[in-house]
Scaffold this motif. Sequence first.
Motif, short mmCIF file in Angstrom:
data_model
loop_
_atom_site.label_atom_id
_atom_site.label_comp_id
_atom_site.label_asym_id
_atom_site.label_seq_id
_atom_site.Cartn_x
_atom_site.Cartn_y
_atom_site.Cartn_z
N UNK A 48 21.38 -35.45 -37.52
CA UNK A 48 22.10 -35.60 -38.79
C UNK A 48 21.28 -36.36 -39.83
N UNK A 49 20.15 -36.93 -39.41
CA UNK A 49 19.30 -37.64 -40.37
C UNK A 49 19.10 -39.10 -40.10
N UNK A 50 19.70 -39.63 -39.04
CA UNK A 50 19.49 -41.04 -38.72
C UNK A 50 18.04 -41.28 -38.33
N UNK A 51 17.56 -42.45 -38.69
CA UNK A 51 16.20 -42.85 -38.32
C UNK A 51 16.19 -43.97 -37.29
N UNK A 52 17.39 -44.44 -36.93
CA UNK A 52 17.54 -45.51 -35.95
C UNK A 52 18.69 -45.16 -35.01
N UNK A 53 18.47 -45.30 -33.72
CA UNK A 53 19.54 -45.16 -32.73
C UNK A 53 19.92 -46.55 -32.23
N UNK A 277 28.47 -36.59 -39.80
CA UNK A 277 28.62 -36.11 -41.17
C UNK A 277 28.47 -37.26 -42.17
N UNK A 278 29.00 -38.43 -41.84
CA UNK A 278 28.79 -39.59 -42.70
C UNK A 278 27.31 -39.91 -42.81
N UNK A 279 26.61 -39.87 -41.67
CA UNK A 279 25.18 -40.19 -41.67
C UNK A 279 24.39 -39.16 -42.48
N UNK A 280 24.78 -37.91 -42.38
CA UNK A 280 24.14 -36.86 -43.18
C UNK A 280 24.26 -37.19 -44.66
N UNK A 281 25.44 -37.64 -45.07
CA UNK A 281 25.66 -37.98 -46.49
C UNK A 281 24.87 -39.22 -46.88
N UNK A 282 24.75 -40.18 -45.98
CA UNK A 282 23.94 -41.37 -46.26
C UNK A 282 22.48 -40.96 -46.45
N UNK A 283 22.00 -40.08 -45.58
CA UNK A 283 20.60 -39.63 -45.69
C UNK A 283 20.36 -38.91 -47.03
#
Length: 288
Positions: A48-53, A277-283
């Motif tokens: 989804x675009x996160x760069x940190x797990x 989906x939230x993370x996608x929008x943040x990215x």
Amino acid sequence: MSTLVLDGGLATHLEALGADLRDELWSARLLLEDPALIRRVHADYFAAGAQVATTASYQASIPGFVKRGMSEQEAADLIALSVTLAVQARDEAGGGLVAASVGPYGAYLANGAEYTGDYDLDEDGLADWHRPRWEILAGSEADLLACETIPSFAEAKAISRLLEETPEVKAWIAFSCRDDRHLNDGTPIRRAAALFADNPQVLAVGVNCTSPSHISGLIRELAGFTVVVYPNSGETWDAEAQRWRGFADPVEYGEAARQWRDLGASFIGGCCRTTPEHVKRVREASAG
């Protein structure tokens, strides 16, 4: 610096994939029962675009697992596994960072104390309680420790002591706050953040598991710091009914994330009730 996009709610996505987390161990129970599902959640957030797990160790602790009938070594192995799963997902995604979650003492109590800071331990007791898990995570493959949902000044001081004991460790410190100026125990966030000022081990100071409506004010209070924010969705937990009430639109969340970035936040993601989906929008917001 450019915005670093964090992941969203681990437990939220686990539940969306069918996991039943009605348990004192919460998502940590799946380290024992279904570790592959945790790895999938990390993979979905990277996609989804996160760069940190952020690892599934928030609710994991030696006392918590021992209480469930495991040996201390078995408990330690499960805590270490939380990092291994995130590292595997990160490597499969082709890169990113792994933040080992150091949840508050209140998460172990499982009574909502992380939202009040009403603890039965003082600073010494909190440092002693955190230390075994801290040492496991500090010695793991994680890139940093995510000290998160910290509700009280005493617990912040305990975390500061543990950082001094492990000078090789990098971390971010995220407080849980009741309004746009104070931790959940009433401590001004400026006072709590000052514990970590000019500390080269601390990559960022900020807020998580807090209503989005408070985030802009809290970022302003943290002027001069590199800031991390990953609030919840803005929904409220009905403890009596054991359910969330309300709704948070990922599009609106992404718009808010753009505002947080413009105010100076450098690390942005989501906490409870936020999704891929939230993370996608943040990215998308971080790139716009």
